[in-house]
Motif scaffolding. Structure first.
Motif, short mmCIF file in Angstrom:
data_model
loop_
_atom_site.label_atom_id
_atom_site.label_comp_id
_atom_site.label_asym_id
_atom_site.label_seq_id
_atom_site.Cartn_x
_atom_site.Cartn_y
_atom_site.Cartn_z
N GLN A 51 -5.03 -5.17 6.83
CA GLN A 51 -3.92 -6.10 6.91
C GLN A 51 -4.40 -7.54 7.09
O GLN A 51 -3.64 -8.48 6.90
CB GLN A 51 -2.96 -5.72 8.03
N TRP A 111 0.89 -3.73 10.96
CA TRP A 111 1.02 -2.56 10.08
C TRP A 111 1.23 -1.28 10.88
O TRP A 111 1.88 -0.36 10.43
CB TRP A 111 -0.19 -2.43 9.16
N MET A 112 0.61 -1.24 12.05
CA MET A 112 0.79 -0.03 12.86
C MET A 112 2.26 0.16 13.20
O MET A 112 2.80 1.28 13.16
CB MET A 112 -0.02 -0.14 14.15
N PRO A 156 10.10 10.62 8.00
CA PRO A 156 9.51 11.92 7.71
C PRO A 156 8.76 12.58 8.85
O PRO A 156 8.66 13.79 8.85
CB PRO A 156 8.57 11.63 6.54
N LEU A 157 8.24 11.83 9.79
CA LEU A 157 7.44 12.52 10.79
C LEU A 157 8.27 13.04 11.96
O LEU A 157 7.72 13.59 12.91
CB LEU A 157 6.28 11.65 11.28
N ARG A 158 9.55 12.84 11.91
CA ARG A 158 10.37 13.46 12.94
C ARG A 158 10.39 14.98 12.70
O ARG A 158 10.32 15.44 11.56
CB ARG A 158 11.78 12.91 12.88
N HIS A 201 -0.14 7.80 -0.64
CA HIS A 201 0.19 8.35 0.67
C HIS A 201 0.50 9.84 0.52
O HIS A 201 1.28 10.24 -0.33
CB HIS A 201 1.40 7.61 1.22
N ILE A 212 6.07 1.02 4.96
CA ILE A 212 4.76 0.59 4.45
C ILE A 212 4.13 1.64 3.55
O ILE A 212 3.60 1.32 2.48
CB ILE A 212 3.83 0.21 5.61
N LEU A 213 4.19 2.90 3.95
CA LEU A 213 3.51 3.90 3.15
C LEU A 213 4.48 4.62 2.21
O LEU A 213 4.10 5.05 1.13
CB LEU A 213 2.81 4.93 4.05
N ASN A 214 5.71 4.78 2.64
CA ASN A 214 6.67 5.48 1.81
C ASN A 214 7.47 4.49 0.98
O ASN A 214 7.46 3.29 1.23
CB ASN A 214 7.61 6.31 2.69
N PHE A 237 7.55 6.13 9.83
CA PHE A 237 7.48 7.56 10.14
C PHE A 237 8.59 8.00 11.08
O PHE A 237 9.09 9.12 10.97
CB PHE A 237 6.12 7.89 10.78
N PHE A 238 8.90 7.15 12.05
CA PHE A 238 9.81 7.62 13.11
C PHE A 238 11.09 6.82 13.21
O PHE A 238 11.98 7.18 13.95
CB PHE A 238 9.09 7.55 14.47
N PHE A 248 12.50 17.27 10.18
CA PHE A 248 12.18 17.42 8.76
C PHE A 248 10.93 18.26 8.65
O PHE A 248 9.83 17.75 8.58
CB PHE A 248 11.97 16.06 8.11
N GLU A 278 4.12 1.25 10.21
CA GLU A 278 3.89 2.67 9.96
C GLU A 278 4.76 3.51 10.89
O GLU A 278 5.38 4.49 10.47
CB GLU A 278 2.41 2.99 10.18
N ILE A 311 0.85 -1.18 0.00
CA ILE A 311 0.00 0.00 0.00
C ILE A 311 0.89 1.24 0.00
O ILE A 311 2.11 1.14 -0.01
CB ILE A 311 -0.96 0.01 1.20
N GLY A 312 0.28 2.36 0.01
CA GLY A 312 1.05 3.60 0.07
C GLY A 312 1.11 4.32 -1.26
O GLY A 312 1.83 5.30 -1.39
N ASP A 355 -4.15 4.85 2.94
CA ASP A 355 -2.81 5.41 2.84
C ASP A 355 -2.65 6.71 3.59
O ASP A 355 -1.55 7.07 4.00
CB ASP A 355 -2.48 5.67 1.36
N LYS A 392 9.36 -3.35 7.40
CA LYS A 392 9.88 -2.51 6.32
C LYS A 392 8.88 -1.37 6.13
O LYS A 392 7.80 -1.39 6.69
CB LYS A 392 10.09 -3.31 5.05
N PHE A 429 -6.97 1.15 7.32
CA PHE A 429 -5.56 0.80 7.42
C PHE A 429 -5.37 -0.37 8.37
O PHE A 429 -4.55 -1.25 8.14
CB PHE A 429 -4.79 2.03 7.93
N GLU A 457 0.61 18.91 11.00
CA GLU A 457 1.46 19.62 11.96
C GLU A 457 1.81 21.01 11.47
O GLU A 457 2.43 21.79 12.17
CB GLU A 457 2.75 18.80 12.20
N LYS A 516 1.77 14.53 8.80
CA LYS A 516 2.81 15.56 8.76
C LYS A 516 2.22 16.90 8.36
O LYS A 516 2.51 17.94 8.95
CB LYS A 516 3.89 15.14 7.76
#
Lengths: 171, 638, 402, 105, 166, 347, 189
Positions: C372, E112-113, E144-146, C56, E134-136, E120-121, E149, E116, C52-53, C401, E132, C368, C64, C61
């Motif tokens: 799974q 998946w959580m 990216p969610l740090r 996205h 999942i979304l990117n 992200f972190f 950035f 994710e 998936i993704g 996503d 590995k 999401f 924020e 992000k």
């Protein structure tokens, strides 16, 4: 007269040529297709011989069912020319020679026969009615037996085709 | 309205459907549904049989033969056999007996087998039996009859061994089966001979051809072989020993198969072929001889038996013997008449006996009975009717038929008559012995059994009563001419035996003689009854439980003249010995040696030959083609 | 040639030949963009893997960087089949953070909108199940009704799919009479169409054969996988946020929670179908009980002052500027609010550090989480089943996503 | 059908001999089991053709009935044969007939 | 949530994991307990299977980056559906190399959580079956969610891409 | 006019009509679908969009011809051609009308009356499978291959039940010729009371129509091309006129099966009171042909009607229905028919 | 799993009756429905000839309003750009020069005002943010085009022509409309 003869020559030519192509083409799918052409030529011969019913059945059974099965299997196994290993040249030579020998012997044995004319008969032996009459009177037992044979073959094919693992899981 | 021909083909169809329905769904159907399906299918057949019977009656006597061909069954070369049914007076009478008695017994079985775990299986067998029996009597050719013949044998086997968990019962079933096979061998050989002789196996063709052709040796051979078949099925000496053992099966089976229907197949068959027999006096003599010996012999055995069903079984054998006597005398209609009456009262007796057994929780020994009058009133009443009928007390059914046999015997000669009379008196004696021991006197059963003794449920008693009624009035269908009027049964069967009658010498007994004979017989009968009463009721004689206390003769009789042991000694033992010998010498040394030698040889040779096997299919095919070429060229050039 | 030389390696039976099929990213049955790699034995799926993704957009992000009121359009684009639920869920989260009391009328209006959104969501899912079984006509009938719902949205906020509906504290304007009329019309017309749709499929054996026992999941596994919403209820667990944690006055309404038995496609279909009926009844109740009152709460720090004031009044203009620039104060805090979205518990986990934007905003996207389980659910079923399972799970790529 | 007449019977003999030989050649020539299978079908058909020709010549329907039976047998043969082939392929990943050289014991 | 219930929960957890608890609070009536990260899986297993707690539904799981403390928090939110109680558990990890055991052994939903959160972190979940991105895209090299950035400034004007800028 | 000329004209006419019907079936399909779905359907090309088929055809011709790199070029072209050819060949044995009298000579409106007409149809139909199989295989695409395999398995399976259902009919009428079967139903009401065969053989008709749906790959048996599963099935990779051939051939198949159904079960060109109207033979023939086409159009409509109503089967369910449902039913029907014939002959 | 609430109800019944098992009744009722729809009113709107009725507050293409005298209302305060979640609005402010009073209402105006219609999500936040009644969304549709460049709408496309005003009064609340009637605020028109 000539029309029939020409037709005969044409069909024979097609039959022999595509039969040869069956053997010689590298791709099994092509082989199947050539074989189908051969079968059609043979069906044409049947019509020439006034056996329309048989011709139709021939097309339905051979072209419609058996060759589809072949094609099906080839497609499922995804075979193409690369997958077949070739025989050594020696073997090929031997094969050709022995087949040629066979042909020679066959011709030799046929040669003696006299010229007999195939005539379209007054009695239509190829009609459905006649076929049925013979089939269900004189050949009733073989007919029944062949039905059993088909049944057995069907069961056998199913058994063979069945996934072994499935069987294990089931038990 | 459905045509008659369709009706005919429907008769056996319903029991077959019933069988299929029950057998295929044995585990799914409830007992009630099964019972209704089974009895219903037979009832429908019975109704159709009635319709056919009346249809037949409405026709002129000469036309009373309907044949319906369903389809051609086998056609190879000259041989052809069709599935076709023949309805004539004989088979329609048989139909009525089979379906009528059969239906009553089905109903009876509902109660009798209610708690058995094999309930559904039982009914499926019963239906199958009825189907085969119908096939037997309705078939219009020998082959179809043979199919029915074998089929009823099979059902008999299945039903005798119904409680197959008991080894003895299975052995009895095996015995019946094997004995019958001996007879069947005769039958099938006879059928083959018939085909060879007459070129057909259709009754119509064969019988008319035979009638036209007259007697010959081959005919004698055929008839004797046919009679061998009849001996097996109808339990005549020497092939009778299976029948008493067959009592191992459930009582309704004994009643239906081993008293009323299947065992009379032999009678039916002989009557069906009466012309053939008429044309070969030798066979007639043989039948007469076998019949009379069997009748007397079995009656004497019955005198000493203590098992209620065994007594009845030997009685059946004896009565069958009597019927064969009638047939041997050329009195075919008389034989059939006795068969019909016998069917009703013997079925009645068996079923009543079954009711007794049912009431006493499976007790079969008459020494453990007595005084059951009070406990089983209905059973008692019908049993008495049955006994009176078999004893030939006027006006019960047995009187007329037995009397007719005696009269015929008398026509033939005093000796036969004397033997027949003796048999009949013995019958009276053992039947009353049975009656008195079972129902009169003090109860001898164990207290706990007795406390549970009860009358059977209505589903059992109603068929009993119906049969009792038949036993009372059944005789009037063969009402003798002596009392004025004509004999309706004889008239009905007349077309069947007409040809035979032209060949047979016409005897006729004056009315006075006949009446005198009747009087004598009845008087003697009553004497015997009184004797039995004195012995078993007044003196309260009870057969001893211990064998040592009885005389040698009695012991011999009790052991059925050691016939089983005799068979064992003169047939079975030598056979086993021969088998052993063959096994030891021929098999081990001769055949095995040869086989092993060839095997070893092949193994040795193939040790080298297998080197040819590369396992490469291509090479095999290659070699094969070369071979073909060689063979063809050999053909061509040599 | 010696025989031993040519003995071939016999392939061990466990290494059977499987083929791989890419179901997606652009396959007609993946409504949205995501990929499933299926390992197939003939038509039977041996194993599956989801990727998936593909769409996205890093909403968490983005959030924020956005003032609170600008996050509403972001939520639109998660479950775009029922955007108003997302909008209103987000508004309620902020209101919870601010501790604002919302007038009853606004709450009831929100209920109406949210239930309409639920209907469109379920309607699309069920219609698409129909399409994926090959029955296209029911889909079209249903879509006409979705159009009507969108017209209602349009009357209320001006947009149809991605609605950006409502504001923090209430609605930007009251429902117009035309909107009320359209809602009434919908309530009258939709039941007939829904009934017709049910007649086309629900008791049709072909459809039942196709769906019963397909893609089933037990209640235990479903809970373990974090299923919520109709998919969980299909498995027999009657968890519904509206009942368990009522928000926006859902406790005032009388409705049942439809559940299934085996969690298979048919159950999911029937549960959604029944929920549409329940939603209709809730809307009816809300309209009947609708109290009078203002169309927004009193939150001068977040709800824009009326335009005439802004044009005319300096104080209002300053407020206006402050709100639009996002320079109003919010309390520090950590708040989780969940609503029953079209596909289940839609949660907003918001951490505020007092600034103009969230410090961290996490969306609990039901799709999401439950998607799974797809690989597990299709294992051993056929290709057609896999597609039906997918459409009946109602995977919305936007929500998947985020 | 008046135009159709008079093809000498031995023409058919030649033709079917040729077809048959080609079938044999294929069986010998190829290693692919499926093609070998097809060549066997070809041989069967050569025979069928001859049977029909004879049947017509003797105006006896028996020949055609035989063809009928051959078709039935061929259908059965193909069903079982192809099932075996599938099994072979499943186990060996090839349809090369030479791979089956373990059949010798 | 009534306070008595929460107190009961707290006391049960305290009994077992007193030493692990860092902080307890109840923002907006939602019980939030911060634990030391080491035994977090054990704790979740405990409150999963404890007969009175039975938090058997994983509502959500996410990471939070606190750049000032250079810490990454992982938040687990659980739900007891029977008693309708929610609980939020938090652990704080160092942002340099955040590592925590995986929760997939207890909740399949965590799969998946966690991926994710990793995506992200960069939190590594030890023992995760398939950790590995999942979304990117998989070859992305940062998380990216740090907070380090940042998104580009909303009001900047230097960017004037004819296609995507403003 | 010689017989040969007449036949040539007839062949051309049948060819043209087949194509015309197929083209307008596509239009009708879209219109019917649209109307059933409360839509309008194509209405831009010409009044009510009746020129739409032409526009579609033009578009298909103009489209770029894409042949996948890895596919087998020859077979890729052969597939659709074969499918089209076999679809067109079936029309030869269908009696399109009764005798027509031109210049005193009677001509039959049937290209050729093969005495084994039904077998001919089956033979040709069984060849049609190759078109799909070859095309699907040559595309070298997994979806195409799956579609091709499904199609061939399905068509072969349903041919069995179809054949058996027809055998019952053949037993009843005693002929394999379509013309004779058609004439068997001549007259109808008012005439000699020979009803349509569907009255005598409703079960046979039911099985036949179901099998016809399957043979034409129409919903609910459109598994080989169901777009939600296999994207486009066996013709996923085809474009331009090759795709057009596939689509066209499918509609021709539909047309021909409708014609066969009308002929076998609904009296073909016969109509009630046809001999009682006192019309000339030619008039009756022309009306009869019109009636036949009316019946055909109804069946084509029925095909569409069903397609836009019900969901499709799953592969295994389809096989189950074929082998465990229809086949035993057909055999049962056969036995019952046989029984009736037997009883009838005897009684 | 036990029930969590007392409001649940099982809704799926998977047992088929015999009639349902033989397919036909369901199919028949299905085809009845579809045939009924053949004679119903069509829902299609023949688009170019007829258009669907938009709601009064439809959020379509933007317009930059002029006041009654034809001067542009926008004063380039930038609120719309700030409030735009999609960051689609770009503007450059300029000082009004002498003699331009009839062109621009305020002293400051937007020299360049561009909306990237590919970015715009038509959320309507700019309209809400505008304190000057300058930008409104309308029920007009942004037309399609082939290139991306043409989707950046400048003032040429956004500002309403003087002779073809675009009516937005329907979008405004009654209070605003009423307020504009006030004499003392006439400068605001």
């Amino acid at each position: 007269m000539t029309f029939t003869n020409n037709l005969f020559y044409f069909l024979s030519f097609v039959a022999v040529l595509s039969a040869l192509m069956v053997v010689l083409s590298k791709n099994p799918v092509h082989s199947v297709l050539y074989l189908i052409i051969t079968f059609f030529a043979i069906a044409g011969h049947y019509v020439l011989l006034n056996a329309q019913f048989l011709a139709a059945v021939h097309v339905i059974v051979y072209a419609g069912a058996i060759m589809v099965l072949f094609l099906y299997v080839i497609m499922l196994l995804n075979l193409n020319q690369e997958s077949e290993a070739h025989k050594s040249t020696l073997m090929k030579l031997a094969a050709t020679i022995s087949a040629g020998l066979l042909l020679v012997v066959l011709i030799g044995s046929i040669r003696g026969s006299e010229q007999l004319m195939v005539q379209p008969q007054q009695v239509e032996v190829g009609s459905v009615k006649d076929m049925g009459r013979v089939l269900f009177k004189e050949f009733l037992l073989p007919f029944e037996i062949s039905s059993v044979l088909l049944l057995v073959a069907m069961i056998g094919a199913v058994m063979l085709g069945k996934n072994e693992e499935e069987g294990k899981n089931a038990s | 309205m459905v045509s008659t021909s369709t009706l005919i083909s429907l008769v056996p169809l319903f029991p077959l459907l019933g069988f299929l329905l029950i057998a295929l769904n044995a585990n799914r159907l409830s007992k009630g549904v099964t019972a209704v399906v089974a009895s219903g299918s037979v009832l429908i057949s019975f109704v159709i049989s009635m319709i056919l019977f009346f249809n037949l009656l409405s026709l002129a006597p000469e036309q009373r033969s309907l044949q319906v061909e369903l389809f051609n069954w086998i056609a190879t070369g000259k041989f052809s056999a069709s599935i076709s049914f023949l309805i004539d007076p004989l088979s329609s009478l048989m139909l009525l007996i089979i379906t009528g008695v059969g239906f009553l017994i089905h109903v009876y079985s509902i109660g009798y087998m209610h708690d058995d775990e094999g309930h559904n299986r039982f009914f499926s067998y019963l239906n199958l039996f009825v189907f085969f029996m119908l096939l037997l009597v309705m078939g219009s050719n020998y082959l179809l009859m043979f199919v029915g013949w074998e089929g009823v044998g099979l059902c008999s086997y299945l039903l005798i061994g119904f409680w197959f968990k008991n080894n003895d019962y299975t052995a009895a079933a095996n015995k019946a089966f094997i004995m019958n096979r001996i007879g069947d061998l005769g039958l099938i050989v006879a059928v083959i001979l018939i085909f060879v002789q007459f070129g057909s196996i259709e009754y119509s063709n064969v019988l008319s051809a035979a009638a036209a052709g007259g007697g010959s040796e081959i005919l004698t051979l055929i008839t004797i072989l046919l009679f061998v078949g009849a001996m097996g099925k109808s339990a005549q000496i020497p092939l009778y020993t299976w029948l008493p053992d067959a009592m191992a099966g459930p009582t309704p089976v004994s009643a239906l198969i081993h008293a009323a229907t299947m065992v009379t197949a032999g009678i039916y068959m002989v009557v069906r072929n009466n012309i053939l027999y008429t044309l070969s006096p030798t066979s007639m003599g043989l039948i007469l001889l076998v019949g009379i010996i069997t009748a007397l012999f079995a009656a004497s055995i019955a005198l000493a038996q203590t098992d209620i069903k065994k007594v009845l079984a030997y009685s059946t054998v004896s009565q069958l013997g009597l019927m064969f006597v009638a047939l041997g005398l050329g009195a075919y209609t008389t034989g059939i008449f006795h068969m019909a009456t016998h069917a009703s009262f013997k079925a009645l007796l068996f079923l009543a006996a079954g009711s007794v057994i049912h009431g006493l929780q499976g007790e079969q020994d008459i020494r453990q009975m007595g005084g059951l009058r009070k406990y089983l009133p209905i059973t008692f009443a019908v049993f008495v009717i049955g006994v009176l009928a078999i004893s030939g007390i006027p006006p019960f059914a047995g009187f007329f038929s037995k009397d007719e046999i005696l009269a015929k015997a008398y026509e033939h000669g005093m000796v036969i008559w004397a033997f027949a009379l003796l048999t009949s008196l013995l019958t009276v004696f053992y039947m009353f012995r049975l009656l008195f021991l079972t129902f009169f006197g003090q109860p001898r059963a164990k207290a706990d059994v007795l406390s549970h003794a009860h009358e059977s449920p209505p589903s059992m008693t109603i068929p009993l009563m119906a049969l009792a009624l038949l036993s009372i009035i059944g005789g009037f269908m063969g009402f003798p001419e002596v009392f004025g009027g004509t004999n309706p049964l004889a008239g009905f069967l007349e077309p069947l035996v007409a040809t035979s009658n032209t060949h047979l010498a016409e005897h006729s007994l004056s009315h006075n003689t006949e009446l005198t004979l009747m009087a004598v017989v009845v008087a003697l009968t009553i004497v015997v009854i009184i004797a039995a009463y004195i012995r078993y009721v007044s003196r309260k004689h009870v057969p001893a439980a211990n064998e040592r206390n009885v005389s040698a003769l009695q012991r011999t009789i009790l052991h059925k003249y050691y016939i089983d042991e005799l068979y064992e000694a003169i047939i079975a033992k030598p056979l086993f010995a021969m088998g052993e010998f063959l096994q030891q010498f021929m098999e081990r040394l001769g055949i095995d040696g040869l086989v092993n030698a060839s095997g070893n040889g092949v193994v040795g040779a193939s040790r080298y030959a297998r080197l040819l096997q590369s396992g490469n299919i291509g090479v095999y095919i290659f070699i094969m083609v070369i071979g073909i070429v060689l063979i063809l060229s050999a053909n061509l050039f040599l | 040639m010696r025989a031993e030389d040519s003995i071939s390696p016999i392939v061990p039976p466990e290494e059977k030949q499987y083929s791989y099929l890419n179901l997606g990213p652009t396959h007609p049955a993946t409504h949205g963009i995501f990929q499933n790699v299926l390992k197939m034995d003939g038509e039977v799926i041996v194993e599956a893997e989801s990727t998936i993704g593909y769409i996205h957009r890093a909403f968490e992000k983005l959030a924020e960087r956005r003032p609170f009121y600008q996050i509403t359009p972001i939520t639109d684009r998660m479950n775009y089949c029922s955007a108003p639920i997302n909008n209103i869920g987000w508004h309620m989260t902020v209101e919870k953070l601010l501790g604002v009391e919302i007038p009853k009328r606004v709450q009831y209006m929100r209920v109406i909108i949210m239930e309409l959104a639920r209907i469109t969501d379920h309607l699309i899912c069920n219609a698409v199940i129909g399409v994926d079984t090959g029955a296209l006509t029911g889909f079209v009938y249903m879509f006409q009704q979705r159009e009507h719902v969108y017209e209602i949205y349009e009357e209320i906020c001006g947009a149809r799919l991605t609605t950006n509906l409502g504001r923090i504290g209430g609605f930007e304007r009251d429902f117009s009479p035309k909107a009320w009329a359209k809602i009434e019309k919908f309530l009258k017309e939709f039941p007939e169409v829904l009934k017709e749709f049910e007649k086309l499929l629900v008791r049709n054996r072909i459809f039942m054969d196709r769906t019963i026992g397909v893609g089933g999941i037990t209640a235990e596994r479903a809970l373990n996988y974090g299923f919520t919403g109709p998919n969980l209820r299909a498995a027999g667990v009657d968890y519904d946020v509206r009942v368990m944690n009522p928000y926006s006055s859902y406790e005032d309404f009388n409705f049942t929670v439809p559940v299934g038995t085996q969690g298979d496609t048919y159950d999911r279909f029937m549960v959604r179908q029944a929920e549409m009926w329940q939603s209709l009844s809730i809307i009816r109740q809300a309209i009947d009980k609708m109290p009078a009152g203002p169309n927004h709460a009193d939150v001068p720090d977040f709800y824009l002052p009326p335009k005439e004031e802004v044009y005319n009044n300096m104080e209002s203009l300053i407020y206006h500027f402050k709100i639009v620039m996002g320079e109003t104060d919010v309390p520090k805090g950590e708040v989780y609010h969940s609503v029953e979205g079209g596909n289940g518990e839609l949660g907003f986990y918001l951490i505020s550090d007092g600034g103009r934007t969230p410090f961290r905003l996490h969306f609990r996207r039901p799709c999401f989480i439950y998607y799974q389980a797809y690989t597990e659910m299709v294992k051993g079923s056929m290709l057609s089943d896999a597609i039906l399972t997918m459409s009946s799970m109602n995977v919305i790529a936007g929500e998947l996503d985020a | 059908m008046k135009t159709l007449q008079g093809i000498p019977l031995d023409y058919y003999l030649w033709l079917s001999a040729a077809l048959f030989t080609i079938g044999v050649l294929g069986v010998l020539f190829r290693r692919n089991a499926i093609v070998i299978f097809m060549c066997i079908e070809l041989m069967l058909n050569a025979v069928n053709l001859l049977l029909v020709a004879f049947s017509n010549y003797y105006s006896d329907a028996s020949g055609q009935v035989f063809v009928f039976f051959i078709m039935a047998v061929a259908a059965a043969e193909v069903a079982v044969g192809l099932a075996i082939l599938m099994l072979m392929y499943r186990n060996t990943k090839t349809t090369d007939i030479n791979i089956l050289n373990r059949l010798k014991w | 949530m009534e306070s008595s219930k929460t107190d009961a929960i707290i006391s049960i957890i305290r009994q077992e994991f007193e030493s692990e608890i860092v902080h307890i609070e109840q923002p907006y009536q939602l019980l939030t307990i911060t634990f030391k990260p080491e035994r977090i899986i054990e704790i979740i297993q405990f409150i999963y299977s404890h007969s009175e707690l039975q938090f058997q539904f994983l509502t959500t799981l996410c990471g939070i980056h606190y750049p000032d403390q250079n810490q990454i928090a992982v938040m687990y939110q659980l739900h007891n559906l029977r008693t309708n109680q929610r609980i939020r558990l938090k652990i704080f990890l160092s942002a340099d190399q955040p590592q925590v055991p995986t929760l997939t052994g207890i909740f399949s939903a965590a799969n998946w959580m966690e991926r994710e959160t990793y995506d992200f972190f960069g939190v590594t979940f030890i023992g995760h079956p398939n950790l590995k991105r999942i979304l990117n895209v998989e070859d992305m090299i940062f998380f990216p969610l740090r907070k380090e950035f940042p998104l580009e400034d909303q009001t900047r004007e230097d960017k004037n891409d004819a296609l995507f800028g403003r | 006019m010689t017989l040969l000329l007449f036949k040539v004209i007839l062949i051309l006419a049948v060819f043209a009509i087949s194509l015309f019907m197929a083209a307008y079936s596509t239009y009708a399909e879209r219109k019917v679908a649209a109307f059933m779905q409360d839509r309008l359907g194509p209405d831009r090309a010409g009044p009510f969009g009746i020129l739409q088929p032409l526009a579609d055809g033009l578009k298909l011709f103009m489209k770029e011809e894409i042949t996948p790199e890895v596919s087998n070029k020859f077979l890729f072209v052969l597939g659709p051609s074969l499918f089209m050819i076999t679809a067109l060949m079936t029309g030869v044995v269908i009696p399109w009308g009764d005798l027509i009298n031109i210049d005193g000579i009677n001509y039959s409106l049937q290209i050729t009356d093969v005495n084994i007409g039904i077998l001919y149809v089956f033979g040709v139909v069984s060849i049609g499978v190759y078109g799909i199989m070859i095309g699907g295989w040559a595309s070298n695409n997994k979806f195409s291959l799956l579609g091709a395999i499904r199609a061939s398995a399905q068509m072969i399976s349903y041919e069995v039940a179809m054949g058996l259902s027809i055998i019952a009919l053949v037993m009843m009428t005693g002929t394999l010729s379509l013309k004779e079967i058609c004439e068997y139903q001549a007259g109808g009401v008012g005439g000699n009371w020979n009803f349509w065969n569907v009255v005598y053989q409703p079960l046979s008709f039911l099985i036949f129509i179901i099998c016809a749906f399957a043979e034409c790959n129409r919903a609910p048996f459109d598994l080989p091309e169901c777009e939600t599963e296999l994207v486009g099935g066996y013709h996923t990779e085809f474009s331009s006129m090759k795709l057009g051939l596939y689509l066209f051939a499918e509609y021709i198949n539909m047309f021909i099966s409708s014609a066969i159904m009308a002929t076998l079960f609904f009296g073909g060109y016969n109509f009630p009171f046809m001999h009682d109207l006192g019309l000339s033979q030619n008039a009756i023939t022309i009306i009869g042909t019109g009636v036949l086409f009316g019946k055909i159009i109804f069946f084509i409509f029925f095909f569409m009607w069903i397609r836009w109503t019900i969901p499709r089967f799953r592969y295994d369910q389809l096989m189950n229905l074929g082998w465990k449902g229809l086949l035993p039913l057909a055999i049962g029907n056969l036995l019952i028919t046989g029984l009736f014939i037997l009883l009838n002959n005897r009684g | 799993m036990e029930r969590l609430t007392n409001r649940s109800k099982i809704v799926s019944d998977k047992k088929m009756t015999f009639l349902e098992k033989i397919y036909l009744p369901a199919i028949l009722s299905g085809i009845r429905i579809t045939i009924k729809h053949m004679f119903k009113k069509h829902a299609t709107v023949r688009y170019p000839e007829k258009t669907r009725e938009f709601s009064e507050i439809y959020r379509g293409m933007h317009v930059l309003k002029r006041d009654d005298k034809g001067a542009e209302r926008c004063t380039a305060c930038g609120l719309c750009a700030v409030s735009c979640p999609a960051e689609a609005i770009t503007m450059e402010a300029a000082e009004r020069k002498k003699g331009e009073e009839n062109l621009y209402r305020e002293e400051k105006y937007a020299a360049k005002y561009e909306i990237n219609m590919l970015r715009c999500i038509f959320c309507g936040l700019c309209e809400e943010a505008c304190p000057k009644e300058a930008i409104f969304l309308t029920d007009r549709i942004v037309t399609t085009d082939y290139g991306r460049d043409s989707f950046i709408y400048g003032k040429d496309k956004l500002v309403e022509p003087v002779d073809a005003r675009i009516d937005v009064t329907k979008r405004q609340t009654p209070e605003v409309l009423e307020f504009k009637q006030h004499k003392k605020l006439s400068h605001n028109r």
